[in-house]
Design an enzyme around this catalytic site. Sequence first.
Site, PDB file in Angstrom:
ATOM      1  N   ASP A 108     -13.259 -13.911   8.557  1.00 20.69           N
ATOM      2  CA  ASP A 108     -14.679 -13.900   8.784  1.00 20.69           C
ATOM      3  C   ASP A 108     -15.194 -13.460  10.038  1.00 20.69           C
ATOM      4  O   ASP A 108     -16.208 -13.803  10.757  1.00 20.69           O
ATOM      5  CB  ASP A 108     -14.952 -15.448   8.846  1.00 20.69           C
ATOM      6  CG  ASP A 108     -14.124 -16.176   9.993  1.00 20.69           C
ATOM      7  OD1 ASP A 108     -13.380 -15.869  10.646  1.00 20.69           O
ATOM      8  OD2 ASP A 108     -14.207 -17.559  10.137  1.00 20.69           O
ATOM      9  N   LYS A 159      -9.646 -25.128  20.194  1.00 18.23           N
ATOM     10  CA  LYS A 159     -10.850 -25.771  20.334  1.00 18.23           C
ATOM     11  C   LYS A 159     -10.806 -26.914  21.607  1.00 18.23           C
ATOM     12  O   LYS A 159     -10.647 -28.193  21.190  1.00 18.23           O
ATOM     13  CB  LYS A 159     -10.760 -26.618  18.951  1.00 18.23           C
ATOM     14  CG  LYS A 159     -10.730 -25.807  17.769  1.00 18.23           C
ATOM     15  CD  LYS A 159     -11.778 -24.900  17.310  1.00 18.23           C
ATOM     16  CE  LYS A 159     -11.461 -23.754  16.430  1.00 18.23           C
ATOM     17  NZ  LYS A 159     -10.647 -23.919  15.242  1.00 18.23           N
ATOM     18  N   ASP A 219     -17.907 -14.252  14.830  1.00 18.60           N
ATOM     19  CA  ASP A 219     -17.310 -14.923  13.801  1.00 18.60           C
ATOM     20  C   ASP A 219     -18.448 -15.495  12.971  1.00 18.60           C
ATOM     21  O   ASP A 219     -19.541 -16.057  13.623  1.00 18.60           O
ATOM     22  CB  ASP A 219     -16.551 -16.295  14.375  1.00 18.60           C
ATOM     23  CG  ASP A 219     -15.990 -17.104  13.361  1.00 18.60           C
ATOM     24  OD1 ASP A 219     -16.612 -17.248  12.183  1.00 18.60           O
ATOM     25  OD2 ASP A 219     -15.041 -17.826  13.712  1.00 18.60           O
TER      26      ASP A 219
HETATM   27  N1  GDD Z   1      -5.285 -17.571   3.067  1.00 20.48           N
HETATM   28  C1  GDD Z   1      -5.757 -18.730   4.111  1.00 20.48           C
HETATM   29  N2  GDD Z   1      -4.962 -20.100   3.872  1.00 20.48           N
HETATM   30  N3  GDD Z   1      -6.505 -18.445   5.048  1.00 20.48           N
HETATM   31  C2  GDD Z   1      -6.884 -19.444   5.780  1.00 20.48           C
HETATM   32  C3  GDD Z   1      -6.399 -20.654   5.685  1.00 20.48           C
HETATM   33  C4  GDD Z   1      -5.355 -21.090   4.657  1.00 20.48           C
HETATM   34  O1  GDD Z   1      -4.826 -22.144   4.674  1.00 20.48           O
HETATM   35  N4  GDD Z   1      -6.929 -21.528   6.675  1.00 20.48           N
HETATM   36  C5  GDD Z   1      -7.629 -20.811   7.238  1.00 20.48           C
HETATM   37  N5  GDD Z   1      -7.756 -19.383   6.905  1.00 20.48           N
HETATM   38  C6  GDD Z   1      -8.432 -18.599   7.183  1.00 20.48           C
HETATM   39  C7  GDD Z   1     -10.049 -18.547   7.144  1.00 20.48           C
HETATM   40  O2  GDD Z   1     -10.595 -18.296   5.792  1.00 20.48           O
HETATM   41  C8  GDD Z   1     -10.448 -17.365   8.072  1.00 20.48           C
HETATM   42  O3  GDD Z   1     -10.739 -16.264   7.556  1.00 20.48           O
HETATM   43  C9  GDD Z   1      -9.455 -17.624   9.337  1.00 20.48           C
HETATM   44  O4  GDD Z   1      -8.293 -18.069   8.385  1.00 20.48           O
HETATM   45  C10 GDD Z   1      -9.642 -18.457  10.423  1.00 20.48           C
HETATM   46  O5  GDD Z   1     -10.237 -19.908   9.825  1.00 20.48           O
HETATM   47  P1  GDD Z   1     -11.525 -20.389  10.511  1.00 20.48           P
HETATM   48  O6  GDD Z   1     -11.514 -21.678   9.822  1.00 20.48           O
HETATM   49  O7  GDD Z   1     -12.465 -19.626  10.334  1.00 20.48           O
HETATM   50  O8  GDD Z   1     -10.923 -20.917  12.081  1.00 20.48           O
HETATM   51  P2  GDD Z   1     -12.019 -20.937  13.164  1.00 20.48           P
HETATM   52  O9  GDD Z   1     -12.923 -19.945  13.314  1.00 20.48           O
HETATM   53  O10 GDD Z   1     -12.308 -22.347  13.389  1.00 20.48           O
HETATM   54  O11 GDD Z   1     -10.557 -20.589  14.331  1.00 20.48           O
HETATM   55  C11 GDD Z   1     -10.102 -19.435  14.279  1.00 20.48           C
HETATM   56  O12 GDD Z   1     -10.947 -18.336  14.568  1.00 20.48           O
HETATM   57  C12 GDD Z   1     -11.172 -18.270  16.001  1.00 20.48           C
HETATM   58  C13 GDD Z   1     -11.948 -16.722  15.963  1.00 20.48           C
HETATM   59  O13 GDD Z   1     -12.870 -16.808  15.174  1.00 20.48           O
HETATM   60  C14 GDD Z   1      -8.983 -19.682  15.149  1.00 20.48           C
HETATM   61  O14 GDD Z   1      -7.891 -18.524  15.085  1.00 20.48           O
HETATM   62  C15 GDD Z   1      -9.348 -19.787  16.528  1.00 20.48           C
HETATM   63  O15 GDD Z   1      -8.201 -19.715  17.629  1.00 20.48           O
HETATM   64  C16 GDD Z   1     -10.224 -18.447  16.972  1.00 20.48           C
HETATM   65  O16 GDD Z   1     -10.619 -18.411  18.265  1.00 20.48           O
HETATM   66 MG    MG Z   2     -13.834 -18.711  11.942  1.00 18.69          MG
END
Ligand code: GDD
Ligand code: MG
Length: 340
Positions: A108, A159, A219
């Site tokens: 994303d 977070k 993001d």
């Molecule tokens: N295949 C798969 N399976 N993908 C997953 C799963 C899973 O179980 N869980 C999450 N993802 C994918 C999401 O679709 C997304 O593309 C990515 O992993 C990160 O998940 P998000 O749910 O978007 O996390 P976030 O935005 O709250 O936090 C993450 O991204 C941040 C940067 O945008 C973390 O990595 C943070 O540390 C980081 O700063």
């Molecule tokens: Mg994200």
Amino acid sequence: MLSQAVILVGGQGTRLRPLTYRLPKPMIPVLNRPFLEHTLAYLKSHGVGSAILALSYLPEAIQSHLGNGANHNMALSYAVEASPLGTAGAVKNAEPYLEGTFAVLNGDIFTDLNLDAMLGFHRSRGAEATIALTRVDDPCSFGVVETEEGGRVRRFVEKPSPDQVTSHWINAGVYILEPEVLRHIPQASHYMFERGLFPRLLELGEPVYGYPFSGYWLDMGTPEKYLNLNCDLLSAKVISHLIPDLSRDGVSCAADTVIHPSASISGPVVIGGGSRIDRGARITGPVVIGADCRIGEGASLERAVLWTGVSIEAGSRLKQCLVNRSETGGKEQVISFGQP
Ligand code: GDD
Ligand code: MG
């Protein structure tokens, strides 16, 4: 040069509802093209010829659209999870497809991060894992990464609450990993990079580095960020390798768009095929209009993204918003931000 990347496509993108009920987050349209196509074009521009899509939510929607990747000059493989395995578990599930050093991308994020420069940094430090770092004003919805001089990671705070913020440099969701780190990820169980593997590697004394960069990064996981991404691309704040020749301040419209001569359109605007702009309508970019839309007489649009098949009533005034058609009843839903 990196040859392989894993793209993480999981979760329901709950913060993007109601856009993602039937569409996984990476398939939502950005400049009228699925987000994931922009990601593939970005990877391709860095010489990555093979991508493994680690999928856990609505995998069929993605597989049927992208197939084996031939239309995108990319070899695509799919590692589908029976139930969500978490970010690291999803990469473990893709292990059979991996050879040598590889990249991992959250599905994303949109960035112009230079992957070749990041790989040079990774190699020069002899790292097992390198995490791209971007600076944000408010790190609370991200993963904070504290580093020492030279870039070695000292600590992760995923977070953080406001009083836990010790740095504004956060995990940008792009990693370069050596295949050896995969042995620390349990097989077929839920495991995260952010709270599991990365802190574990630190405990083990493995070389984990942060690579700070200052380019574009976003993001797109909230409606407002998603709107911003479309607008930033239209105003050339960042370029997509998928549409490198986008007319910067002009109007790009499909050949069969019908625009009434009295309508006024000032770019940057992209209009999809089969759309109709009626008498006296006023469109002030940045605006994206999907395919088969109709903008009624005298309506005005400013800083907006319309999905396929949207109909805007005559005389409406829309600004700073997303418009799609709901699944039930086919009514327009408007998600707006700030001033009307
Ligand atoms: N295949 C798969 N399976 N993908 C997953 C799963 C899973 O179980 N869980 C999450 N993802 C994918 C999401 O679709 C997304 O593309 C990515 O992993 C990160 O998940 P998000 O749910 O978007 O996390 P976030 O935005 O709250 O936090 C993450 O991204 C941040 C940067 O945008 C973390 O990595 C943070 O540390 C980081 O700063
Ligand atoms: Mg994200």
